[in-house]
Enzyme design. Structure first.
Site, PDB file in Angstrom:
ATOM      1  N   LYS A 200      -6.371  -5.022  -1.920  1.00  0.00           N
ATOM      2  CA  LYS A 200      -5.582  -3.976  -2.586  1.00  0.00           C
ATOM      3  C   LYS A 200      -6.397  -3.242  -3.653  1.00  0.00           C
ATOM      4  O   LYS A 200      -6.424  -2.010  -3.693  1.00  0.00           O
ATOM      5  CB  LYS A 200      -4.327  -4.613  -3.204  1.00  0.00           C
TER       6      LYS A 200
ATOM      7  N   PHE B 213       0.814  -1.218   0.000  1.00  0.00           N
ATOM      8  CA  PHE B 213       0.000   0.000   0.000  1.00  0.00           C
ATOM      9  C   PHE B 213       0.849   1.271   0.000  1.00  0.00           C
ATOM     10  O   PHE B 213       0.325   2.354   0.239  1.00  0.00           O
ATOM     11  CB  PHE B 213      -0.926   0.005   1.224  1.00  0.00           C
TER      12      PHE B 213
ATOM     13  N   ASN C  62      -7.724   0.750  -3.655  1.00  0.00           N
ATOM     14  CA  ASN C  62      -7.471   1.725  -4.722  1.00  0.00           C
ATOM     15  C   ASN C  62      -8.765   2.210  -5.359  1.00  0.00           C
ATOM     16  O   ASN C  62      -8.894   3.383  -5.719  1.00  0.00           O
ATOM     17  CB  ASN C  62      -6.520   1.132  -5.770  1.00  0.00           C
TER      18      ASN C  62
ATOM     19  N   CYS D 164      -0.413   3.387 -10.662  1.00  0.00           N
ATOM     20  CA  CYS D 164      -1.275   2.471  -9.907  1.00  0.00           C
ATOM     21  C   CYS D 164      -2.768   2.732 -10.088  1.00  0.00           C
ATOM     22  O   CYS D 164      -3.452   1.951 -10.728  1.00  0.00           O
ATOM     23  CB  CYS D 164      -0.897   2.499  -8.432  1.00  0.00           C
TER      24      CYS D 164
HETATM   25  N1  LIG Z   1       4.687   2.110  -7.420  1.00  0.00           N
HETATM   26  C1  LIG Z   1       3.869   2.071  -6.385  1.00  0.00           C
HETATM   27  O1  LIG Z   1       3.662   3.078  -5.678  1.00  0.00           O
HETATM   28  C2  LIG Z   1       3.152   0.795  -6.022  1.00  0.00           C
HETATM   29  C3  LIG Z   1       2.449   0.732  -4.801  1.00  0.00           C
HETATM   30  C4  LIG Z   1       1.764  -0.434  -4.480  1.00  0.00           C
HETATM   31  C5  LIG Z   1       1.744  -1.480  -5.378  1.00  0.00           C
HETATM   32  N2  LIG Z   1       2.412  -1.383  -6.557  1.00  0.00           N
HETATM   33  C6  LIG Z   1       2.384  -2.519  -7.477  1.00  0.00           C
HETATM   34  O2  LIG Z   1       3.667  -3.091  -7.468  1.00  0.00           O
HETATM   35  C7  LIG Z   1       3.960  -3.643  -8.748  1.00  0.00           C
HETATM   36  C8  LIG Z   1       5.246  -3.045  -9.275  1.00  0.00           C
HETATM   37  O3  LIG Z   1       5.040  -1.674  -9.467  1.00  0.00           O
HETATM   38  P1  LIG Z   1       6.253  -0.659  -9.677  1.00  0.00           P
HETATM   39  O4  LIG Z   1       5.662   0.697  -9.619  1.00  0.00           O
HETATM   40  O5  LIG Z   1       7.363  -1.025  -8.785  1.00  0.00           O
HETATM   41  O6  LIG Z   1       6.641  -1.027 -11.195  1.00  0.00           O
HETATM   42  P2  LIG Z   1       8.038  -0.753 -11.932  1.00  0.00           P
HETATM   43  O7  LIG Z   1       7.720  -0.817 -13.379  1.00  0.00           O
HETATM   44  O8  LIG Z   1       8.674   0.455 -11.353  1.00  0.00           O
HETATM   45  O9  LIG Z   1       8.927  -1.998 -11.519  1.00  0.00           O
HETATM   46  C9  LIG Z   1       8.745  -3.295 -12.001  1.00  0.00           C
HETATM   47  C10 LIG Z   1      10.120  -3.917 -12.128  1.00  0.00           C
HETATM   48  O10 LIG Z   1       9.968  -5.318 -12.436  1.00  0.00           O
HETATM   49  C11 LIG Z   1      11.036  -5.662 -13.320  1.00  0.00           C
HETATM   50  N3  LIG Z   1      10.737  -6.922 -13.994  1.00  0.00           N
HETATM   51  C12 LIG Z   1       9.889  -7.139 -15.026  1.00  0.00           C
HETATM   52  N4  LIG Z   1       9.897  -8.445 -15.370  1.00  0.00           N
HETATM   53  C13 LIG Z   1      10.760  -9.059 -14.531  1.00  0.00           C
HETATM   54  C14 LIG Z   1      11.197 -10.398 -14.377  1.00  0.00           C
HETATM   55  N5  LIG Z   1      10.714 -11.362 -15.166  1.00  0.00           N
HETATM   56  N6  LIG Z   1      12.097 -10.671 -13.436  1.00  0.00           N
HETATM   57  C15 LIG Z   1      12.601  -9.695 -12.636  1.00  0.00           C
HETATM   58  N7  LIG Z   1      12.212  -8.398 -12.722  1.00  0.00           N
HETATM   59  C16 LIG Z   1      11.311  -8.087 -13.664  1.00  0.00           C
HETATM   60  C17 LIG Z   1      11.136  -4.459 -14.238  1.00  0.00           C
HETATM   61  O11 LIG Z   1      12.361  -4.425 -14.939  1.00  0.00           O
HETATM   62  C18 LIG Z   1      10.961  -3.314 -13.251  1.00  0.00           C
HETATM   63  O12 LIG Z   1      12.185  -2.875 -12.729  1.00  0.00           O
HETATM   64  C19 LIG Z   1       2.736  -3.366  -9.609  1.00  0.00           C
HETATM   65  O13 LIG Z   1       1.865  -4.458  -9.550  1.00  0.00           O
HETATM   66  C20 LIG Z   1       2.107  -2.179  -8.920  1.00  0.00           C
HETATM   67  O14 LIG Z   1       0.729  -2.071  -9.177  1.00  0.00           O
HETATM   68  C21 LIG Z   1       3.134  -0.272  -6.882  1.00  0.00           C
END
Ligand SMILES: NC(=O)c1ccc[n+]([C@@H]2O[C@H](COP(=O)([O-])OP(=O)(O)OC[C@H]3O[C@@H](n4cnc5c(N)ncnc54)[C@H](O)[C@@H]3O)[C@@H](O)[C@H]2O)c1
Length: 437
Positions: free
Chosen positions: A208, A153, A212, A264
């Site tokens: 989650k 979160f 949202n 998100c």
């Molecule tokens: N950013 C936020 O504030 C936030 C908050 C809560 C939940 N989330 C959730 O978390 C998840 C990630 O979001 P994010 O913002 O960090 O995305 P992001 O795009 O910043 O990061 C994702 C990462 O995963 C890597 N990746 C992709 N395929 C891969 C693989 N096969 N093996 C290893 N690494 C791999 C990418 O290279 C990238 O660095 C999403 O589901 C998002 O909804 C994000």
């Protein structure tokens, strides 16, 4: 203590890896992006997040945090593997689960002993159970591999404090062992009184997206009220304030303006809408369709207002844009409302000059055709209209009298309602605020 790995080092994964290491765990983090891993391993955060970089360096130096690009190494190292890869918007608004599947497929063949995979990515209900079957079918350890879901979160801009001291920890589990491992990993926040809510996998996944959906609905509700106020000649700001004093409603997420964006909320409500439709729950699907439409409508409203104050057309008008990140304290421009407005301004022929304290490099990668200015004053040089689109606190400190000296016309639209309108008016500016007469 169980050794931990983090798969995916984006906004969520890197913050999670750093914070787990800071809680005293031995952490190995992996990503498929070589540049990201090289940066992180050298102690440089690949994105802007307040407080993250010093903690990253501290934990690398302490030997608790390492980085890798090898799935066999990760599989051999960890007893608990956190899955933090992206789940972007795919076809017809559905979540694209290909990164989750690819990460599970890369890890599974190397899992030779008992372990727990903990999903943190935001996914449609049912994903965790499919990951469980998929991994068990491919892993030499078979049924000794377990899956839990522990949705995240955190808010970008407050990611470190939200990770170290969350409001609650949600754990979707299928076994007492999974719960015990999560209790061990989160022992420090749990001891500090953070509530742990243990439930089944499906409910954890839904918590989650429901959270949202609620937050997005709250923002769109107040923006719908802004539309009513604009039509009725009323003022949405005191309206929001008065609503917020009602303890059942609360003030937070009740700020009228340009609406939500980022990596998100928009994609999560669209994915939830798709899931709700597939489950035959039309009420949720139509609610979220409306929430999304109200949100998109705010961008139209800013453009319409800009056109109006520019004398009926934006063609050839010089427009300075303050803020391009999807929200302050972040360099994230994914689904940025501001960037969407910049696109539309440019499409209508405006000459757009953009400033942001940290997000310009990311914006320039997406929209290299816009002009990026190093300072607010450079952005505003000769501008016929200034648009305040992301509410960085830096912009509240602008001296409107000084800025008046560089613009061609003293006209500003405050799409976030956070500037001191009186101060700007006193300096001779015509100030328009969304939702205010
Ligand atoms: N950013 C936020 O504030 C936030 C908050 C809560 C939940 N989330 C959730 O978390 C998840 C990630 O979001 P994010 O913002 O960090 O995305 P992001 O795009 O910043 O990061 C994702 C990462 O995963 C890597 N990746 C992709 N395929 C891969 C693989 N096969 N093996 C290893 N690494 C791999 C990418 O290279 C990238 O660095 C999403 O589901 C998002 O909804 C994000």
């Amino acid at each position: 203590m169980p050794r931990v790995t983090v798969i995916g080092t984006g906004y969520l994964g890197l913050t999670h890896a750093v914070c787990l290491a800071d809680l005293g765990h031995e952490v190995l983090a992996i990503d498929v992006d070589e540049e990201k891993i090289a940066k992180a391993a050298s102690g440089e955060a690949p994105f802007f997040e307040p407080g993250l970089e010093p903690l990253l360096r501290k934990n690398i130096d302490a030997g608790r945090l390492r980085f890798s690009m090898s799935f066999p190494e990760v599989a051999g190292f960890g007893e608990v593997h956190f899955l933090c890869v992206g789940t972007p918007e795919g076809d017809a608004g559905r979540a694209d689960l290909s990164f989750v599947e690819a990460a599970a497929d890369a890890l599974a063949p190397h899992l030779t002993s008992e372990c727990l995979i903990v999903g943190k990515s935001t996914v449609p209900v049912g994903t965790a159970r499919r990951v469980l079957s998929r991994v068990r079918a491919a892993a030499p350890a078979g049924r000794r591999v377990d899956v839990a879901w522990n949705p995240e979160f955190l808010r970008e801009g407050f990611a470190v404090q939200d990770s170290l001291a969350p409001d609650r920890i949600v754990a979707g589990v299928t076994s007492p062992r999974a719960e015990a491992l999560l209790r061990e990993i989160y022992a420090t926040p749990l001891a500090a009184g953070v509530p742990l809510l243990v439930m089944d996998l499906e409910t954890a996944e839904l918590v989650k997206v429901a959270a949202n959906a609620f937050l997005a609905t709250k923002i769109s509700f107040i923006n719908a009220m802004a539309e009513v106020c604009e039509a009725a000649g009323a003022d949405v700001m005191p309206l929001a304030e008065a609503l917020g004093y009602d303890a059942r409603i609360g003030r937070r997420f009740l700020s009228p303006g340009l609406g939500f964006g980022g990596g998100c909320l928009p994609k999560d409500i669209r994915a939830f809408r798709a899931t709700a439709s597939e489950l035959g729950v039309g009420s949720v699907a139509s609610l979220l369709t409306t929430v999304d439409a109200i949100n998109q409508g705010r961008r139209d409203r800013v453009i319409a207002l800009a056109r109006q104050v520019a004398g009926g057309t934006l063609a050839g008008r010089r427009v300075a844009v303050l803020g391009v990140a999807f929200k302050p304290n972040s360099d994230d421009v994914r689904d940025s409302p501001s960037l969407a407005v910049c696109d539309r301004l440019a499409a209508e022929g405006a000459i757009v000059s953009v400033h942001d304290p940290v997000a310009m490099a990311n914006a320039a990668r997406k929209r290299p055709d816009l002009t990026y200015a190093r300072t607010v004053f450079q952005a505003a040089e000769g501008a016929e209209l200034v648009l305040h689109l992301t509410e960085w606190s830096d912009y509240q400190a602008i001296d409107p009298a000084a800025l008046a000296g560089v613009v061609a016309r003293r006209v500003i639209i405050d799409a976030r309602g956070t500037l001191d309108a009186g101060l700007w008016s006193d300096a001779g500016w015509s100030v328009r605020i969304l939702g205010r007469p």
